[in-house]
Motif scaffolding. Structure first.
Motif, PDB file in Angstrom:
ATOM      1  N   PRO A   3      36.383  38.853  28.657  1.00  0.00           N
ATOM      2  CA  PRO A   3      37.359  39.921  28.918  1.00  0.00           C
ATOM      3  C   PRO A   3      38.662  39.320  29.403  1.00  0.00           C
ATOM      4  O   PRO A   3      38.696  38.183  29.880  1.00  0.00           O
ATOM      5  CB  PRO A   3      36.706  40.747  30.023  1.00  0.00           C
ATOM      6  N   PHE A  13      49.451  44.733  27.582  1.00  0.00           N
ATOM      7  CA  PHE A  13      49.855  46.134  27.674  1.00  0.00           C
ATOM      8  C   PHE A  13      51.370  46.285  27.650  1.00  0.00           C
ATOM      9  O   PHE A  13      51.904  47.224  27.074  1.00  0.00           O
ATOM     10  CB  PHE A  13      49.292  46.777  28.947  1.00  0.00           C
TER      11      PHE A  13
ATOM     12  N   ARG B 257      37.364  28.538  37.375  1.00  0.00           N
ATOM     13  CA  ARG B 257      37.880  29.839  36.941  1.00  0.00           C
ATOM     14  C   ARG B 257      36.711  30.799  36.830  1.00  0.00           C
ATOM     15  O   ARG B 257      35.610  30.423  36.435  1.00  0.00           O
ATOM     16  CB  ARG B 257      38.532  29.708  35.568  1.00  0.00           C
ATOM     17  N   PHE B 259      35.568  34.634  35.403  1.00  0.00           N
ATOM     18  CA  PHE B 259      35.960  35.800  34.612  1.00  0.00           C
ATOM     19  C   PHE B 259      34.927  36.896  34.767  1.00  0.00           C
ATOM     20  O   PHE B 259      33.810  36.664  35.233  1.00  0.00           O
ATOM     21  CB  PHE B 259      36.088  35.416  33.143  1.00  0.00           C
ATOM     22  N   GLU B 260      35.320  38.070  34.352  1.00  0.00           N
ATOM     23  CA  GLU B 260      34.399  39.201  34.361  1.00  0.00           C
ATOM     24  C   GLU B 260      33.284  38.934  33.350  1.00  0.00           C
ATOM     25  O   GLU B 260      33.421  38.111  32.447  1.00  0.00           O
ATOM     26  CB  GLU B 260      35.138  40.476  33.950  1.00  0.00           C
ATOM     27  N   ALA B 261      32.171  39.678  33.529  1.00  0.00           N
ATOM     28  CA  ALA B 261      31.072  39.538  32.569  1.00  0.00           C
ATOM     29  C   ALA B 261      31.525  40.066  31.214  1.00  0.00           C
ATOM     30  O   ALA B 261      32.313  41.003  31.125  1.00  0.00           O
ATOM     31  CB  ALA B 261      29.875  40.318  33.060  1.00  0.00           C
ATOM     32  N   ASN B 262      31.026  39.443  30.179  1.00  0.00           N
ATOM     33  CA  ASN B 262      31.463  39.820  28.836  1.00  0.00           C
ATOM     34  C   ASN B 262      30.992  41.228  28.480  1.00  0.00           C
ATOM     35  O   ASN B 262      31.752  42.043  27.970  1.00  0.00           O
ATOM     36  CB  ASN B 262      30.917  38.810  27.838  1.00  0.00           C
ATOM     37  N   VAL B 263      29.719  41.480  28.750  1.00  0.00           N
ATOM     38  CA  VAL B 263      29.199  42.832  28.530  1.00  0.00           C
ATOM     39  C   VAL B 263      29.182  43.504  29.900  1.00  0.00           C
ATOM     40  O   VAL B 263      28.600  42.981  30.842  1.00  0.00           O
ATOM     41  CB  VAL B 263      27.794  42.777  27.919  1.00  0.00           C
ATOM     42  N   THR B 264      29.862  44.630  29.990  1.00  0.00           N
ATOM     43  CA  THR B 264      30.124  45.239  31.294  1.00  0.00           C
ATOM     44  C   THR B 264      28.841  45.556  32.049  1.00  0.00           C
ATOM     45  O   THR B 264      27.953  46.207  31.511  1.00  0.00           O
ATOM     46  CB  THR B 264      30.909  46.545  31.113  1.00  0.00           C
ATOM     47  N   GLU B 271      35.243  48.291  32.980  1.00  0.00           N
ATOM     48  CA  GLU B 271      36.390  47.621  32.382  1.00  0.00           C
ATOM     49  C   GLU B 271      37.487  48.622  32.059  1.00  0.00           C
ATOM     50  O   GLU B 271      38.669  48.362  32.246  1.00  0.00           O
ATOM     51  CB  GLU B 271      35.892  46.943  31.105  1.00  0.00           C
ATOM     52  N   LYS B 272      37.050  49.800  31.609  1.00  0.00           N
ATOM     53  CA  LYS B 272      38.012  50.840  31.237  1.00  0.00           C
ATOM     54  C   LYS B 272      38.844  51.233  32.460  1.00  0.00           C
ATOM     55  O   LYS B 272      40.062  51.354  32.376  1.00  0.00           O
ATOM     56  CB  LYS B 272      37.247  52.048  30.701  1.00  0.00           C
ATOM     57  N   ALA B 275      41.351  48.610  33.249  1.00  0.00           N
ATOM     58  CA  ALA B 275      42.467  48.639  32.303  1.00  0.00           C
ATOM     59  C   ALA B 275      43.390  49.804  32.615  1.00  0.00           C
ATOM     60  O   ALA B 275      44.619  49.670  32.586  1.00  0.00           O
ATOM     61  CB  ALA B 275      41.943  48.744  30.885  1.00  0.00           C
ATOM     62  N   LEU B 276      42.814  50.945  32.953  1.00  0.00           N
ATOM     63  CA  LEU B 276      43.634  52.123  33.279  1.00  0.00           C
ATOM     64  C   LEU B 276      44.453  51.882  34.550  1.00  0.00           C
ATOM     65  O   LEU B 276      45.603  52.328  34.647  1.00  0.00           O
ATOM     66  CB  LEU B 276      42.747  53.361  33.443  1.00  0.00           C
ATOM     67  N   VAL B 278      45.575  48.965  35.544  1.00  0.00           N
ATOM     68  CA  VAL B 278      46.696  48.088  35.161  1.00  0.00           C
ATOM     69  C   VAL B 278      47.775  48.910  34.482  1.00  0.00           C
ATOM     70  O   VAL B 278      48.972  48.774  34.770  1.00  0.00           O
ATOM     71  CB  VAL B 278      46.198  46.972  34.217  1.00  0.00           C
ATOM     72  N   LEU B 279      47.339  49.808  33.607  1.00  0.00           N
ATOM     73  CA  LEU B 279      48.287  50.644  32.871  1.00  0.00           C
ATOM     74  C   LEU B 279      49.085  51.516  33.833  1.00  0.00           C
ATOM     75  O   LEU B 279      50.310  51.655  33.715  1.00  0.00           O
ATOM     76  CB  LEU B 279      47.517  51.525  31.883  1.00  0.00           C
ATOM     77  N   ARG B 281      49.713  50.951  36.935  1.00  0.00           N
ATOM     78  CA  ARG B 281      50.657  50.140  37.695  1.00  0.00           C
ATOM     79  C   ARG B 281      51.880  49.792  36.849  1.00  0.00           C
ATOM     80  O   ARG B 281      52.989  49.725  37.349  1.00  0.00           O
ATOM     81  CB  ARG B 281      49.973  48.867  38.197  1.00  0.00           C
TER      82      ARG B 281
END
Lengths: 181, 332
Positions: A3, A13, B257, B259-264, B271-272, B275-276, B278-279, B281
Protein backbone atom coordinates in the motif's frame (compact mmCIF):
# COMPACT_ATOMS: atom_id res chain seq x y z
CA UNK A 1 3.53 -4.72 -4.04
CA UNK A 2 2.52 -2.67 -1.02
CA UNK A 3 0.00 0.00 0.00
CA UNK A 4 1.06 3.61 -0.40
CA UNK A 5 2.48 5.50 2.54
CA UNK A 6 0.78 8.71 3.59
CA UNK A 7 3.18 10.96 1.67
CA UNK A 8 2.82 8.85 -1.43
CA UNK A 9 -0.95 8.90 -1.15
CA UNK A 10 -0.81 12.65 -0.83
CA UNK A 11 1.39 13.00 -3.91
CA UNK A 12 -0.92 10.79 -5.98
CA UNK A 13 -4.09 12.51 -4.80
CA UNK A 14 -2.69 15.96 -5.42
CA UNK A 15 -1.97 15.05 -9.02
CA UNK A 16 -5.33 13.37 -9.55
CA UNK A 17 -7.17 16.26 -7.95
CA UNK A 18 -5.76 18.51 -10.70
CA UNK A 19 -7.90 16.68 -13.20
CA UNK A 20 -10.92 15.34 -11.38
CA UNK A 21 -11.14 17.64 -8.35
CA UNK A 22 -13.67 16.54 -5.79
CA UNK A 23 -14.66 13.54 -7.91
CA UNK A 24 -11.55 11.93 -6.47
CA UNK A 25 -13.73 10.75 -3.65
CA UNK A 26 -15.53 8.44 -6.10
CA UNK A 27 -12.26 6.60 -6.74
CA UNK A 28 -11.78 5.95 -3.02
CA UNK A 29 -15.21 5.74 -1.49
CA UNK A 30 -16.84 2.97 -3.52
CA UNK A 31 -19.44 0.29 -2.82
CA UNK A 32 -18.44 -2.69 -0.71
CA UNK A 33 -18.76 -5.15 -3.62
CA UNK A 34 -16.97 -2.82 -6.04
CA UNK A 35 -14.07 -1.72 -3.85
CA UNK A 36 -10.80 -0.61 -5.41
CA UNK A 37 -7.43 0.17 -3.89
CA UNK A 38 -4.13 1.81 -4.75
CA UNK A 39 -0.99 -0.32 -4.65
CA UNK A 40 2.63 0.47 -5.31
CA UNK A 41 4.76 -2.02 -7.20
CA UNK A 42 8.23 -1.26 -8.51
CA UNK A 43 7.67 2.51 -8.21
CA UNK A 44 4.45 2.35 -10.18
CA UNK A 45 1.06 3.05 -8.71
CA UNK A 46 -1.72 0.69 -9.67
CA UNK A 47 -5.42 1.05 -9.11
CA UNK A 48 -7.10 -2.30 -8.87
CA UNK A 49 -10.24 -3.99 -7.61
CA UNK A 50 -9.91 -5.77 -4.28
CA UNK A 51 -10.55 -9.30 -5.62
CA UNK A 52 -7.66 -8.78 -8.04
CA UNK A 53 -5.47 -7.78 -5.12
CA UNK A 54 -6.25 -11.06 -3.38
CA UNK A 55 -5.27 -12.99 -6.51
CA UNK A 56 -2.10 -10.95 -6.93
CA UNK A 57 -0.85 -11.58 -3.39
CA UNK A 58 -0.03 -15.13 -4.44
CA UNK A 59 2.36 -13.92 -7.15
CA UNK A 60 5.96 -13.43 -6.05
CA UNK A 61 7.29 -9.90 -6.29
CA UNK A 62 9.87 -10.51 -9.08
CA UNK A 63 7.31 -12.37 -11.13
CA UNK A 64 4.62 -9.74 -10.90
CA UNK A 65 4.85 -7.44 -13.88
CA UNK A 66 1.68 -5.41 -13.74
CA UNK A 67 -1.75 -5.49 -12.15
CA UNK A 68 -4.92 -3.46 -12.41
CA UNK A 69 -4.64 -0.06 -14.02
CA UNK A 70 -1.32 1.70 -13.88
CA UNK A 71 -1.93 5.31 -12.80
CA UNK A 72 1.62 6.53 -13.11
CA UNK A 73 4.97 6.25 -11.44
CA UNK A 74 7.09 7.79 -8.76
CA UNK A 75 10.36 9.36 -9.78
CA UNK A 76 13.47 8.68 -7.75
CA UNK A 77 13.01 12.03 -6.06
CA UNK A 78 9.55 11.06 -4.88
CA UNK A 79 7.48 13.04 -7.38
CA UNK A 80 4.51 11.36 -8.93
CA UNK A 81 3.88 11.43 -12.68
CA UNK A 82 0.53 10.45 -14.12
CA UNK A 83 0.66 8.05 -17.03
CA UNK A 84 -1.58 7.81 -20.07
CA UNK A 85 -2.85 4.45 -18.82
CA UNK A 86 -5.04 6.18 -16.26
CA UNK A 87 -6.90 8.05 -19.00
CA UNK A 88 -10.04 5.91 -18.74
CA UNK A 89 -10.51 6.80 -15.08
CA UNK A 90 -9.64 10.44 -15.62
CA UNK A 91 -12.06 10.70 -18.55
CA UNK A 92 -14.82 9.19 -16.44
CA UNK A 93 -14.56 11.77 -13.67
CA UNK A 94 -12.95 14.73 -15.45
CA UNK A 95 -14.15 18.13 -14.31
CA UNK A 96 -12.77 20.25 -17.15
CA UNK A 97 -12.69 19.00 -20.71
CA UNK A 98 -11.31 20.18 -24.02
CA UNK A 99 -12.59 18.89 -27.35
CA UNK A 100 -10.34 19.20 -30.39
CA UNK A 101 -11.29 19.35 -34.06
CA UNK A 102 -10.49 16.40 -36.35
CA UNK A 103 -7.70 18.46 -37.95
CA UNK A 104 -6.02 18.79 -34.55
CA UNK A 105 -6.27 15.16 -33.50
CA UNK A 106 -3.15 13.92 -35.24
CA UNK A 107 -0.83 16.73 -34.08
CA UNK A 108 -1.96 16.13 -30.52
CA UNK A 109 -1.45 12.38 -30.83
CA UNK A 110 2.11 13.03 -31.98
CA UNK A 111 2.79 14.78 -28.71
CA UNK A 112 2.22 18.43 -29.62
CA UNK A 113 0.40 21.05 -27.61
CA UNK A 114 -3.14 22.05 -28.58
CA UNK A 115 -3.24 25.28 -30.57
CA UNK A 116 -6.21 27.57 -30.63
CA UNK A 117 -6.90 26.74 -34.27
CA UNK A 118 -7.53 23.12 -33.27
CA UNK A 119 -9.78 23.89 -30.35
CA UNK A 120 -13.33 22.67 -30.88
CA UNK A 121 -14.92 23.24 -27.52
CA UNK A 122 -13.84 23.89 -23.95
CA UNK A 123 -15.62 23.69 -20.60
CA UNK A 124 -16.89 27.06 -19.46
CA UNK A 125 -14.98 28.74 -16.62
CA UNK A 126 -11.86 26.65 -16.99
CA UNK A 127 -9.15 28.44 -15.02
CA UNK A 128 -5.55 28.85 -16.06
CA UNK A 129 -3.13 25.98 -15.39
CA UNK A 130 -5.97 23.55 -14.77
CA UNK A 131 -5.62 19.89 -15.63
CA UNK A 132 -7.97 18.99 -18.48
CA UNK A 133 -8.81 15.84 -20.38
CA UNK A 134 -8.63 16.15 -24.16
CA UNK A 135 -11.35 14.55 -26.29
CA UNK A 136 -11.98 14.45 -30.01
CA UNK A 137 -15.30 15.71 -31.32
CA UNK A 138 -16.73 12.18 -31.06
CA UNK A 139 -16.07 12.25 -27.29
CA UNK A 140 -13.24 9.74 -27.39
CA UNK A 141 -10.61 10.67 -24.80
CA UNK A 142 -7.23 11.25 -26.45
CA UNK A 143 -5.07 12.36 -23.56
CA UNK A 144 -4.69 15.06 -20.96
CA UNK A 145 -2.84 18.27 -20.39
CA UNK A 146 -2.83 21.59 -18.59
CA UNK A 147 -4.56 24.73 -19.81
CA UNK A 148 -2.30 27.59 -20.79
CA UNK A 149 -5.06 30.21 -20.53
CA UNK A 150 -8.39 30.49 -18.84
CA UNK A 151 -11.49 30.14 -21.02
CA UNK A 152 -12.02 33.90 -21.10
CA UNK A 153 -8.45 34.67 -22.09
CA UNK A 154 -8.52 32.20 -24.96
CA UNK A 155 -10.77 34.56 -26.92
CA UNK A 156 -8.03 37.15 -27.21
CA UNK A 157 -5.50 34.61 -28.40
CA UNK A 158 -4.35 34.29 -32.02
CA UNK A 159 -4.95 30.94 -33.79
CA UNK A 160 -1.40 29.68 -33.30
CA UNK A 161 -1.43 30.34 -29.56
CA UNK A 162 -1.24 27.35 -27.27
CA UNK A 163 -4.39 26.52 -25.33
CA UNK A 164 -3.47 23.22 -23.68
CA UNK A 165 0.00 22.04 -22.79
CA UNK A 166 0.40 18.40 -23.74
CA UNK A 167 1.08 16.00 -20.91
CA UNK A 168 0.09 12.57 -22.16
CA UNK A 169 -1.75 11.21 -25.18
CA UNK A 170 -2.82 7.80 -26.40
CA UNK A 171 -0.08 7.93 -29.07
CA UNK A 172 2.28 6.96 -26.26
CA UNK A 173 0.88 3.45 -26.36
CA UNK A 174 2.82 3.08 -29.63
CA UNK A 175 5.68 5.50 -29.04
CA UNK A 176 6.63 4.34 -25.55
CA UNK A 177 5.48 0.78 -25.82
CA UNK A 178 8.73 -0.63 -24.42
CA UNK A 179 8.82 1.35 -21.20
CA UNK A 180 5.15 1.77 -20.55
CA UNK A 181 4.42 -1.13 -18.19
CA UNK B 1 -9.10 18.11 104.87
CA UNK B 2 -8.51 21.36 103.09
CA UNK B 3 -7.10 20.95 99.65
CA UNK B 4 -7.73 24.44 98.32
CA UNK B 5 -4.11 25.32 98.84
CA UNK B 6 -2.91 22.32 96.79
CA UNK B 7 -5.46 23.02 94.02
CA UNK B 8 -4.36 26.62 93.79
CA UNK B 9 -0.72 25.52 93.60
CA UNK B 10 -1.54 23.03 90.88
CA UNK B 11 -3.48 25.58 88.87
CA UNK B 12 -0.62 28.08 89.22
CA UNK B 13 1.84 25.43 88.01
CA UNK B 14 -0.18 24.41 84.95
CA UNK B 15 -1.59 27.71 83.69
CA UNK B 16 0.41 30.36 81.95
CA UNK B 17 -0.10 33.97 82.78
CA UNK B 18 -0.92 36.46 80.07
CA UNK B 19 1.99 38.82 79.71
CA UNK B 20 1.27 42.49 79.52
CA UNK B 21 2.93 44.02 76.50
CA UNK B 22 3.98 47.64 76.14
CA UNK B 23 2.97 47.66 72.46
CA UNK B 24 -0.51 46.41 71.70
CA UNK B 25 -0.63 43.18 69.69
CA UNK B 26 -1.66 43.76 66.08
CA UNK B 27 -4.23 41.26 64.80
CA UNK B 28 -5.42 40.57 61.29
CA UNK B 29 -8.64 38.63 61.61
CA UNK B 30 -8.87 38.03 57.85
CA UNK B 31 -5.62 36.05 57.86
CA UNK B 32 -6.20 34.70 61.40
CA UNK B 33 -2.83 36.16 62.31
CA UNK B 34 -1.46 38.15 65.25
CA UNK B 35 1.77 40.12 65.28
CA UNK B 36 3.63 40.99 68.45
CA UNK B 37 6.25 43.64 67.76
CA UNK B 38 7.51 44.12 71.30
CA UNK B 39 11.26 43.36 71.50
CA UNK B 40 12.18 39.98 73.01
CA UNK B 41 13.07 39.99 76.69
CA UNK B 42 16.63 38.63 76.59
CA UNK B 43 16.75 37.49 80.25
CA UNK B 44 13.57 35.48 80.10
CA UNK B 45 14.51 34.10 76.68
CA UNK B 46 17.89 32.93 77.97
CA UNK B 47 16.82 31.49 81.36
CA UNK B 48 13.56 29.64 80.71
CA UNK B 49 12.92 29.47 77.01
CA UNK B 50 9.96 27.13 76.70
CA UNK B 51 7.66 28.67 79.33
CA UNK B 52 8.47 32.11 77.94
CA UNK B 53 7.62 31.10 74.35
CA UNK B 54 4.42 29.50 75.59
CA UNK B 55 3.50 32.69 77.40
CA UNK B 56 4.20 34.79 74.33
CA UNK B 57 2.10 32.49 72.14
CA UNK B 58 -0.72 32.50 74.64
CA UNK B 59 -0.75 36.28 74.78
CA UNK B 60 -0.88 36.63 71.02
CA UNK B 61 -3.50 33.90 70.65
CA UNK B 62 -5.67 35.46 73.27
CA UNK B 63 -5.47 38.79 71.53
CA UNK B 64 -6.43 37.12 68.27
CA UNK B 65 -9.35 35.22 69.76
CA UNK B 66 -10.67 38.27 71.58
CA UNK B 67 -10.52 40.19 68.31
CA UNK B 68 -12.45 37.36 66.63
CA UNK B 69 -15.14 37.52 69.30
CA UNK B 70 -15.47 41.24 68.70
CA UNK B 71 -16.62 40.52 65.13
CA UNK B 72 -20.37 40.51 64.42
CA UNK B 73 -21.89 37.03 64.51
CA UNK B 74 -24.87 35.42 62.88
CA UNK B 75 -26.79 32.61 64.56
CA UNK B 76 -27.47 29.57 62.47
CA UNK B 77 -28.71 26.05 63.15
CA UNK B 78 -25.14 24.85 63.70
CA UNK B 79 -24.28 27.61 66.12
CA UNK B 80 -23.15 31.21 65.74
CA UNK B 81 -20.85 31.91 62.80
CA UNK B 82 -18.91 34.98 61.81
CA UNK B 83 -17.62 36.20 58.46
CA UNK B 84 -13.94 37.08 58.51
CA UNK B 85 -13.10 40.52 57.16
CA UNK B 86 -10.82 40.86 54.14
CA UNK B 87 -7.13 40.54 55.08
CA UNK B 88 -5.46 43.87 55.82
CA UNK B 89 -1.86 42.66 55.62
CA UNK B 90 -0.32 42.71 52.15
CA UNK B 91 1.52 39.52 51.31
CA UNK B 92 4.42 39.49 48.85
CA UNK B 93 3.88 38.13 45.31
CA UNK B 94 4.45 34.40 44.90
CA UNK B 95 6.04 34.52 41.42
CA UNK B 96 8.42 37.09 39.92
CA UNK B 97 6.93 39.81 37.75
CA UNK B 98 6.36 38.75 34.12
CA UNK B 99 9.07 39.86 31.74
CA UNK B 100 8.11 42.74 29.45
CA UNK B 101 7.14 41.65 25.93
CA UNK B 102 9.79 42.36 23.31
CA UNK B 103 8.85 45.39 21.24
CA UNK B 104 7.90 45.01 17.61
CA UNK B 105 9.73 46.98 14.98
CA UNK B 106 6.92 49.50 14.76
CA UNK B 107 6.66 49.84 18.52
CA UNK B 108 10.38 50.50 18.73
CA UNK B 109 10.10 53.13 16.02
CA UNK B 110 7.08 54.74 17.66
CA UNK B 111 8.85 54.86 20.99
CA UNK B 112 11.88 56.47 19.40
CA UNK B 113 9.79 59.08 17.63
CA UNK B 114 7.44 59.59 20.53
CA UNK B 115 4.37 58.48 18.63
CA UNK B 116 1.62 57.60 21.07
CA UNK B 117 -0.50 54.58 20.39
CA UNK B 118 -4.17 55.12 19.74
CA UNK B 119 -6.13 51.92 19.75
CA UNK B 120 -8.52 51.55 16.85
CA UNK B 121 -11.97 50.39 17.72
CA UNK B 122 -13.03 47.08 16.30
CA UNK B 123 -16.26 48.46 14.89
CA UNK B 124 -16.88 51.47 12.69
CA UNK B 125 -20.08 53.33 11.97
CA UNK B 126 -21.48 52.68 8.51
CA UNK B 127 -23.39 55.71 7.26
CA UNK B 128 -25.28 53.81 4.57
CA UNK B 129 -26.32 50.84 6.63
CA UNK B 130 -26.84 53.03 9.71
CA UNK B 131 -25.24 50.47 11.98
CA UNK B 132 -21.95 49.46 13.48
CA UNK B 133 -19.96 47.10 11.26
CA UNK B 134 -16.72 45.23 11.86
CA UNK B 135 -13.62 47.04 10.67
CA UNK B 136 -12.15 43.76 9.40
CA UNK B 137 -12.99 40.05 9.44
CA UNK B 138 -16.43 38.66 8.62
CA UNK B 139 -18.50 41.27 6.73
CA UNK B 140 -15.69 43.69 7.45
CA UNK B 141 -15.65 47.24 6.23
CA UNK B 142 -12.35 46.56 4.47
CA UNK B 143 -14.10 44.24 2.02
CA UNK B 144 -16.73 46.77 1.09
CA UNK B 145 -15.17 47.46 -2.29
CA UNK B 146 -15.09 43.77 -3.20
CA UNK B 147 -18.80 43.32 -2.74
CA UNK B 148 -20.29 46.49 -4.13
CA UNK B 149 -22.20 46.21 -7.38
CA UNK B 150 -21.03 49.49 -8.89
CA UNK B 151 -17.50 50.78 -9.12
CA UNK B 152 -16.20 54.14 -10.11
CA UNK B 153 -13.70 53.78 -12.95
CA UNK B 154 -11.21 56.58 -13.03
CA UNK B 155 -10.17 58.14 -16.32
CA UNK B 156 -7.24 56.37 -17.91
CA UNK B 157 -7.87 53.08 -16.15
CA UNK B 158 -7.72 49.88 -18.14
CA UNK B 159 -11.15 48.75 -19.35
CA UNK B 160 -10.29 45.14 -18.53
CA UNK B 161 -9.50 45.99 -14.92
CA UNK B 162 -11.78 44.30 -12.44
CA UNK B 163 -12.01 46.69 -9.49
CA UNK B 164 -13.42 44.03 -7.17
CA UNK B 165 -10.59 41.60 -7.81
CA UNK B 166 -8.03 44.41 -7.62
CA UNK B 167 -9.39 45.42 -4.23
CA UNK B 168 -9.29 41.80 -3.13
CA UNK B 169 -5.74 41.26 -4.31
CA UNK B 170 -4.69 44.51 -2.64
CA UNK B 171 -6.24 43.37 0.62
CA UNK B 172 -4.60 39.94 0.32
CA UNK B 173 -1.26 41.61 -0.33
CA UNK B 174 -1.71 43.75 2.77
CA UNK B 175 -2.47 40.64 4.81
CA UNK B 176 0.58 38.88 3.40
CA UNK B 177 2.77 41.87 4.15
CA UNK B 178 1.48 42.04 7.70
CA UNK B 179 2.06 38.34 8.22
CA UNK B 180 5.58 38.69 6.93
CA UNK B 181 6.26 41.53 9.33
CA UNK B 182 4.70 39.60 12.18
CA UNK B 183 6.91 36.59 11.45
CA UNK B 184 9.97 38.83 11.31
CA UNK B 185 9.04 40.36 14.67
CA UNK B 186 8.58 36.95 16.25
CA UNK B 187 11.87 35.76 14.81
CA UNK B 188 13.66 38.87 16.03
CA UNK B 189 12.16 38.47 19.51
CA UNK B 190 13.15 34.80 19.65
CA UNK B 191 16.63 35.66 18.42
CA UNK B 192 17.03 38.41 20.97
CA UNK B 193 15.76 36.29 23.85
CA UNK B 194 18.03 33.39 22.91
CA UNK B 195 21.11 35.62 22.70
CA UNK B 196 20.21 37.38 25.92
CA UNK B 197 19.57 34.09 27.67
CA UNK B 198 22.84 32.61 26.56
CA UNK B 199 24.63 35.76 27.69
CA UNK B 200 22.83 35.96 31.00
CA UNK B 201 23.11 32.24 31.56
CA UNK B 202 26.85 32.42 31.19
CA UNK B 203 27.18 35.49 33.38
CA UNK B 204 24.65 34.88 36.13
CA UNK B 205 23.54 31.31 35.65
CA UNK B 206 19.92 32.41 35.17
CA UNK B 207 17.88 32.04 32.02
CA UNK B 208 14.55 33.39 30.91
CA UNK B 209 13.51 30.16 29.17
CA UNK B 210 10.59 28.31 30.63
CA UNK B 211 11.03 24.93 32.19
CA UNK B 212 9.40 23.29 29.18
CA UNK B 213 11.68 25.00 26.67
CA UNK B 214 14.74 24.06 28.65
CA UNK B 215 13.60 20.47 28.72
CA UNK B 216 13.04 20.45 24.97
CA UNK B 217 16.46 21.94 24.34
CA UNK B 218 18.05 19.39 26.60
CA UNK B 219 16.23 16.55 24.88
CA UNK B 220 17.29 17.79 21.49
CA UNK B 221 20.91 18.16 22.55
CA UNK B 222 20.82 14.70 24.02
CA UNK B 223 19.44 13.23 20.82
CA UNK B 224 22.01 15.03 18.72
CA UNK B 225 24.78 13.87 20.97
CA UNK B 226 23.54 10.30 20.85
CA UNK B 227 23.34 10.40 17.09
CA UNK B 228 26.78 11.87 16.60
CA UNK B 229 28.14 9.31 19.03
CA UNK B 230 26.64 6.49 16.99
CA UNK B 231 28.04 7.97 13.80
CA UNK B 232 31.50 8.52 15.19
CA UNK B 233 31.57 5.01 16.58
CA UNK B 234 31.63 3.51 13.12
CA UNK B 235 34.10 6.04 11.80
CA UNK B 236 37.03 3.67 11.84
CA UNK B 237 38.94 1.91 9.08
CA UNK B 238 36.66 -1.12 9.26
CA UNK B 239 33.52 1.00 9.69
CA UNK B 240 33.20 -0.35 13.20
CA UNK B 241 33.26 -3.98 12.20
CA UNK B 242 36.48 -5.07 13.94
CA UNK B 243 36.32 -2.65 16.83
CA UNK B 244 36.49 -3.91 20.36
CA UNK B 245 32.94 -4.09 21.62
CA UNK B 246 32.12 -2.51 24.94
CA UNK B 247 30.58 -4.92 27.36
CA UNK B 248 26.79 -4.87 27.83
CA UNK B 249 26.35 -2.23 25.20
CA UNK B 250 23.09 -2.59 23.31
CA UNK B 251 23.45 -3.36 19.65
CA UNK B 252 22.52 -0.49 17.37
CA UNK B 253 19.97 -1.51 14.83
CA UNK B 254 19.12 0.31 11.66
CA UNK B 255 15.61 1.61 11.33
CA UNK B 256 13.61 -0.53 9.00
CA UNK B 257 10.94 0.89 6.76
CA UNK B 258 7.54 -0.28 7.78
CA UNK B 259 4.50 -0.40 5.56
CA UNK B 260 0.88 -1.25 6.05
CA UNK B 261 -0.25 -4.82 5.45
CA UNK B 262 -0.92 -5.53 1.82
CA UNK B 263 -4.29 -7.13 2.45
CA UNK B 264 -6.14 -4.94 4.92
CA UNK B 265 -6.43 -6.43 8.38
CA UNK B 266 -9.86 -6.50 9.99
CA UNK B 267 -8.90 -4.39 13.00
CA UNK B 268 -7.85 -0.76 13.08
CA UNK B 269 -8.51 1.95 10.55
CA UNK B 270 -9.23 0.61 7.10
CA UNK B 271 -7.26 1.70 4.08
CA UNK B 272 -10.27 3.52 2.68
CA UNK B 273 -10.62 5.60 5.83
CA UNK B 274 -6.93 6.49 5.73
CA UNK B 275 -7.23 7.54 2.11
CA UNK B 276 -10.31 9.63 2.88
CA UNK B 277 -8.43 11.27 5.74
CA UNK B 278 -5.61 12.24 3.41
CA UNK B 279 -8.12 13.54 0.90
CA UNK B 280 -9.89 15.60 3.56
CA UNK B 281 -6.62 17.11 4.66
CA UNK B 282 -5.79 17.97 1.06
CA UNK B 283 -9.15 19.65 0.55
CA UNK B 284 -9.07 21.64 3.74
CA UNK B 285 -5.41 22.49 3.22
CA UNK B 286 -4.28 21.47 6.71
CA UNK B 287 -0.52 21.63 7.10
CA UNK B 288 -0.16 23.44 3.82
CA UNK B 289 2.05 26.49 3.74
CA UNK B 290 0.09 29.37 2.33
CA UNK B 291 1.78 30.92 -0.64
CA UNK B 292 2.04 34.64 -0.36
CA UNK B 293 2.55 36.70 -3.42
CA UNK B 294 5.94 38.23 -3.80
CA UNK B 295 5.94 41.95 -3.48
CA UNK B 296 2.79 43.79 -2.73
CA UNK B 297 1.29 45.59 -5.61
CA UNK B 298 0.22 44.93 -9.16
CA UNK B 299 -2.23 42.35 -10.41
CA UNK B 300 0.46 39.73 -10.87
CA UNK B 301 2.01 40.57 -7.52
CA UNK B 302 5.47 40.06 -8.96
CA UNK B 303 6.29 43.70 -9.61
CA UNK B 304 6.43 46.23 -6.83
CA UNK B 305 5.37 49.29 -8.81
CA UNK B 306 6.04 51.78 -6.02
CA UNK B 307 9.57 50.51 -5.57
CA UNK B 308 10.20 50.44 -9.31
CA UNK B 309 9.02 54.04 -9.68
CA UNK B 310 11.21 55.17 -6.82
CA UNK B 311 14.20 53.34 -8.27
CA UNK B 312 13.64 54.82 -11.73
CA UNK B 313 13.36 58.27 -10.20
CA UNK B 314 16.66 57.82 -8.42
CA UNK B 315 18.35 56.64 -11.62
CA UNK B 316 17.01 59.63 -13.55
CA UNK B 317 18.10 62.05 -10.87
CA UNK B 318 21.62 60.69 -11.01
CA UNK B 319 21.67 60.79 -14.82
CA UNK B 320 20.10 64.22 -15.46
CA UNK B 321 20.87 66.19 -12.31
CA UNK B 322 18.12 67.39 -9.90
CA UNK B 323 15.59 68.35 -12.63
CA UNK B 324 14.94 64.81 -13.89
CA UNK B 325 13.88 63.50 -10.51
CA UNK B 326 10.29 64.60 -10.55
CA UNK B 327 9.72 63.56 -14.13
CA UNK B 328 11.15 60.13 -13.40
CA UNK B 329 8.88 59.78 -10.41
CA UNK B 330 5.82 60.06 -12.60
CA UNK B 331 6.98 57.58 -15.15
CA UNK B 332 5.57 54.12 -14.89
Amino acid sequence: MRPLTEEETKAVFEKLANYIGKNLVHLIDRDEDDAYCFRLHKDRVYYLPLPMLHYATSVARPNLISLGTCFGKFSKTGKFKLGITCLDWLAKYAKYKVWIKPSGELPFLYGNHVAKAHLGRITEDTPEHQGVVVYNMADVPLGFGVTARSTIDTRKLDPTGIIVFHQADVGEFLRDEDTMF
Amino acid sequence: MDVTQQLADYAAATTTAVLDRPNPIITDAGLLAAFDNTPVDADEYGSNLNPHLLALTLTSTQALISSLFALPTKSTSSGPITLLPTPATLLPREKPLPKPKPLTKWERFAKEKGISHKKKEKHVWDEEKQEWVARWGKDGKNREKEGQWLHEVKAGEDADLDPASTARSDRKARIAKNQKQQAANIAAAANQSSTSTSASASSRGVSTLSQEQKKNLRERRKEELHRSMLLSKTATASLGKYDKAIENEPKVKGVKRKFEANVTPTSGKSEKENALDVLHRLETGVGKVKKSKKGGEGDEGGLNVRKAVRFQGKVDRVAGGGAGGKKGGKRK
